[in-house]
Design an enzyme around this catalytic site. Structure first.
Site, PDB file in Angstrom:
ATOM      1  N   GLY A  12       0.820  -1.207  -0.036  1.00  9.87           N
ATOM      2  CA  GLY A  12       0.088   0.081  -0.023  1.00  9.87           C
ATOM      3  C   GLY A  12       0.807   1.167   0.114  1.00  9.87           C
ATOM      4  N   ALA A  13       1.899   1.329  -0.574  1.00  4.28           N
ATOM      5  CA  ALA A  13       2.959   2.392  -0.633  1.00  4.28           C
ATOM      6  C   ALA A  13       2.951   3.115  -1.843  1.00  4.28           C
ATOM      7  CB  ALA A  13       4.225   1.596  -0.717  1.00  4.28           C
ATOM      8  N   ARG A  15       0.751   5.712  -1.992  1.00  7.96           N
ATOM      9  CA  ARG A  15       0.436   7.077  -1.612  1.00  7.96           C
ATOM     10  C   ARG A  15       0.523   7.199  -0.301  1.00  7.96           C
ATOM     11  NH1 ARG A  15      -3.752   5.210  -4.348  1.00  7.96           N
ATOM     12  NH2 ARG A  15      -3.488   6.920  -5.835  1.00  7.96           N
ATOM     13  N   VAL A  62      -2.661  -7.946  -1.723  1.00  6.31           N
ATOM     14  CA  VAL A  62      -2.201  -8.622  -0.212  1.00  6.31           C
ATOM     15  C   VAL A  62      -3.277  -9.689   0.027  1.00  6.31           C
ATOM     16  CG1 VAL A  62      -0.851  -6.807   0.196  1.00  6.31           C
ATOM     17  CG2 VAL A  62      -3.024  -6.903   1.326  1.00  6.31           C
ATOM     18  N   ASN A  88       1.505  -2.327   5.285  1.00  6.16           N
ATOM     19  CA  ASN A  88       0.637  -0.870   5.391  1.00  6.16           C
ATOM     20  C   ASN A  88      -0.694  -0.886   4.536  1.00  6.16           C
ATOM     21  OD1 ASN A  88       0.582   2.089   5.906  1.00  6.16           O
ATOM     22  ND2 ASN A  88       0.531   1.851   3.450  1.00  6.16           N
ATOM     23  N   SER A 145      -3.138   0.958  14.634  1.00  7.49           N
ATOM     24  CA  SER A 145      -4.098   2.117  14.383  1.00  7.49           C
ATOM     25  C   SER A 145      -4.310   2.319  15.954  1.00  7.49           C
ATOM     26  CB  SER A 145      -5.282   2.114  13.638  1.00  7.49           C
ATOM     27  OG  SER A 145      -6.257   3.330  13.967  1.00  7.49           O
ATOM     28  N   TYR A 158     -12.908  -1.803  10.164  1.00  6.96           N
ATOM     29  CA  TYR A 158     -11.635  -1.323  10.247  1.00  6.96           C
ATOM     30  C   TYR A 158     -11.084  -1.444  11.783  1.00  6.96           C
ATOM     31  CZ  TYR A 158      -7.956   1.984  10.089  1.00  6.96           C
ATOM     32  OH  TYR A 158      -6.523   2.671  10.068  1.00  6.96           O
ATOM     33  N   LYS A 162      -7.938  -3.821  13.084  1.00  5.91           N
ATOM     34  CA  LYS A 162      -6.734  -3.194  13.614  1.00  5.91           C
ATOM     35  C   LYS A 162      -6.336  -3.872  14.849  1.00  5.91           C
ATOM     36  CE  LYS A 162      -5.274  -0.690  10.419  1.00  5.91           C
ATOM     37  NZ  LYS A 162      -4.308  -1.046   9.427  1.00  5.91           N
TER      38      LYS A 162
END
Length: 263
Positions: A12-13, A15, A62, A88, A145, A158, A162
């Site tokens: 997830g790199a 941005r 992923v 990420n 998070s 979400y 996490k």
């Protein structure tokens, strides 16, 4: 905190926080794989880093085991090793609990939690083999998070994902400690990414957010990247199974703070 000649995969790199981590790692001397599903943004990210250091882009969902296996194989073929993995990649799906669709729950858990598991397992297998052949152990960094601890009622998948990432961090750190492989996590608070940028134009929303943040500001992606650089470095050589919460003091807060009127 040199990462000279280390090879890092960051999912997830393309941005946001992931790109900030990639940029920091490249600046610190690492060779970086930008893994993402947005090919255009991923290639643009590589172009942005071309004057800084070595980075390549690999398409990877992923949540798909075959994609993850191919990402690891392509990384080893192109760069010869994997020293660092940063899990990420993440998504959200906002909905009232009673209206939440099963497919949205599955999608968020699939990317945020299952994806971190699949990538960690695939990379750890390489790292263990390397250690058993006399090589240096690597490290894994998971992006958790503050919502692993606190809850948002319209972001249930979400928050659940996490919370799972926190336990994934703890348990895999124990499982891999015998090989010297370290596993840690970062728990960001409110960070100025694209998802949060709208608060700058909504005074009420920004005031509400800052009232829960004792440092009275929104964090920058580069600040999370700095934590990642520490965890990836030899300076964190005795740190494993930990989550570092970079949240401007939000988690310890048991009330709200007064936000100055800047108008």
């Amino acid at each position: 905190m040199s990462l000279e000649n280390k090879v890092a995969i960051i999912t997830g790199a393309a941005r946001g926080i992931g790109f900030a981590v990639a940029k920091r790692f490249v600046m610190d001397g690492a060779k970086v794989v930008i893994a993402d599903i947005d090919d255009e943004a991923g290639e643009a990210a590589v172009d942005d880093l071309s004057g800084v250091g070595e980075a390549i882009y690999i398409h990877c969902n992923v949540a798909e085991r075959l994609d993850v296996r191919n990402m690891v194989a392509e990384t080893l073929n192109a760069l010869g090793d994997i020293d660092i993995l940063v899990n990420n990649a993440g998504v959200v799906a906002g909905s009232d609990f009673l209206e939440l669709e099963e497919e949205d729950f599955d999608r968020v858990l699939g990317i945020n939690l299952k994806g971190a598991f699949l990538c960690s397992q695939a990379v750890a297998r390489h790292m263990v083999e390397k250690v058993e052949n006399g090589g240096e152990p690597g490290c894994i960094i998971n992006m958790s998070s503050i919502n692993a601890v606190v809850g948002i009622p319209n972001q249930i998948p979400y928050c659940v994902s996490k919370g799972g990432v926190s336990q994934l961090t703890s348990t895999t750190a124990i499982a891999l400690a015998q090989y010297g492989i370290r596993v840690n996590a970062i728990g960001p608070g409110s960070i100025m990414t694209d998802m949060l940028a709208a608060v700058n134009s909504d005074k009420a929303a920004k005031t509400r957010l800052l009232s829960r943040t004792p440092m009275l500001r929104i964090g920058e992606p580069s600040e999370i990247a700095g934590v990642a650089a520490f965890l990836a470095s030899s300076d964190a050589g005795y740190v494993t199974g930990q989550t570092i919460y970079a949240d401007g003091g939000r988690l310890p807060l048991n009330y709200t703070v007064e936000v100055p009127d800047t108008d």
